[in-house]
Design an enzyme around this catalytic site. Structure first.
Site: not given
Ligand SMILES: Nc1ncnc2c1ncn2[C@@H]1O[C@H](COP(=O)(O)OP(=O)(O)O)[C@@H](O)[C@H]1O
Ligand SMILES: [Mg+2]
Length: 283
Positions: A168, A27-28, A185, A31, A44
């Site tokens: 969240d 969504k935001e 996140d 990665v 990210k």
């Molecule tokens: N440090 C990390 N190591 C492994 N996978 C990650 C990591 N950070 C994010 N991800 C993957 O990327 C996805 C999206 O990251 P997230 O921080 O949850 O952002 P969003 O705001 O898009 O939900 C996560 O559900 C996970 O699968």
């Molecule tokens: Mg997330």
């Protein structure tokens, strides 16, 4: 893969050697898995505000530090400059929270850098060294459900002791690494002491964990740890290692009407945000 434009500066600066692959487009954020010297890390890339969903609209930004009144006025008016300030605060909130929580020993990915709207951090990995799955992608035995629920409650307490509420926390924002759950996140994380919504957000985080693991261990569905954790915190008695009684009963003292009305307003705003969020697939 070919270097995405948003990562080019980090490559030019030598922070990233190569981009291996895209991991997720949420969504935001987008990665990516990247190589930095000997290490495999995760980059990210925050989407621009207008390409994002609604999450920050419900007052997560309350009480966030703004440098001066010009910034505050611009944010309130929603001018272009104001939106830029809001954006920068939103992105740096995750970085701030990660550094603070990593220092407090909370299981979050270690942050390495934040440049041009890109957060570089450790890649959370499973036993094969691959990107770890989200809790939502895994099935649990009742025993594992109890164990992970207990250890995540401990992490929630550790976060609160460091002054942070995730805001969240759910099966979508916890990854199952080889050595246990890791919390990710955090752009909406709030300051526990300075934000009027902190209690409500903490209760919801704890409830989300209970409801998720309760699918695998129904006995968990009867627990109400959130209130107990918050009350200990408010009284200055919460420590990361505090043993919880699990028998909290809500006090039924005199009703503070303005407080109730504020809660009703909050719940309404929350519901509107939830409905909007449901229009985009959950990440
Ligand atoms: N440090 C990390 N190591 C492994 N996978 C990650 C990591 N950070 C994010 N991800 C993957 O990327 C996805 C999206 O990251 P997230 O921080 O949850 O952002 P969003 O705001 O898009 O939900 C996560 O559900 C996970 O699968
Ligand atoms: Mg997330």
């Amino acid at each position: 893969m070919k270097t995405p434009q948003r990562l080019q500066t980090l490559v030019d600066e030598g922070l990233i050697d190569t981009v291996v692959r895209q991991l997720m487009s949420g969504k935001e954020a987008m990665v990516y898995v990247v190589r930095c010297g000997e290490e495999t890390r995760c980059a990210k890339v925050y989407k621009e505000a207008d390409k994002r969903s609604f999450r920050q609209a419900v007052d997560y930004t309350e009480n966030r530090r703004v440098k001066n009144t010009r910034e505050a006025r611009a944010m309130a008016k929603g001018t272009k400059f104001g939106r830029k300030v809001t954006e920068a605060i939103w992105q740096s909130a995750e970085v701030d929270a990660l550094y603070r929580l990593a220092a407090a020993g909370v299981r979050v990915p270690t942050p390495h850098n934040f440049l041009e709207g890109v957060l570089l951090m450790d890649l959370v990995t499973d036993a094969n060294g691959d990107a770890a799955p989200r809790l939502n992608d895994v099935a649990f035995s009742p025993e594992d459900a109890r164990r992970h629920h207990a250890s995540l409650l401990r992490e929630v307490m550790r976060m609160l002791c460091a002054g942070v509420v995730h805001g969240d926390l759910s099966e979508f924002n916890v990854l199952l690494a080889e050595d246990g759950p890791v919390i990710i996140d955090l752009p909406q994380a709030v300051d526990a002491a300075g934000n009027n919504h902190a209690k409500r957000m903490l209760l919801r985080d704890v409830e989300n964990l209970r409801n998720f693991f309760g699918q695998y261990e129904p006995a968990l569905l009867k627990t109400h740890y959130g209130d107990e954790i918050w009350q200990l915190y408010e009284r200055g008695l919460l420590r990361p290692e505090t043993e919880l009684a699990g028998t909290f009963v809500r006090e039924s003292g005199p009703v503070d009407l303005s407080n109730v009305l504020r809660e009703v307003d909050d719940a309404r705003a929350e519901e509107a945000a939830r409905l909007l969020r449901m229009q985009t697939p959950r990440q």
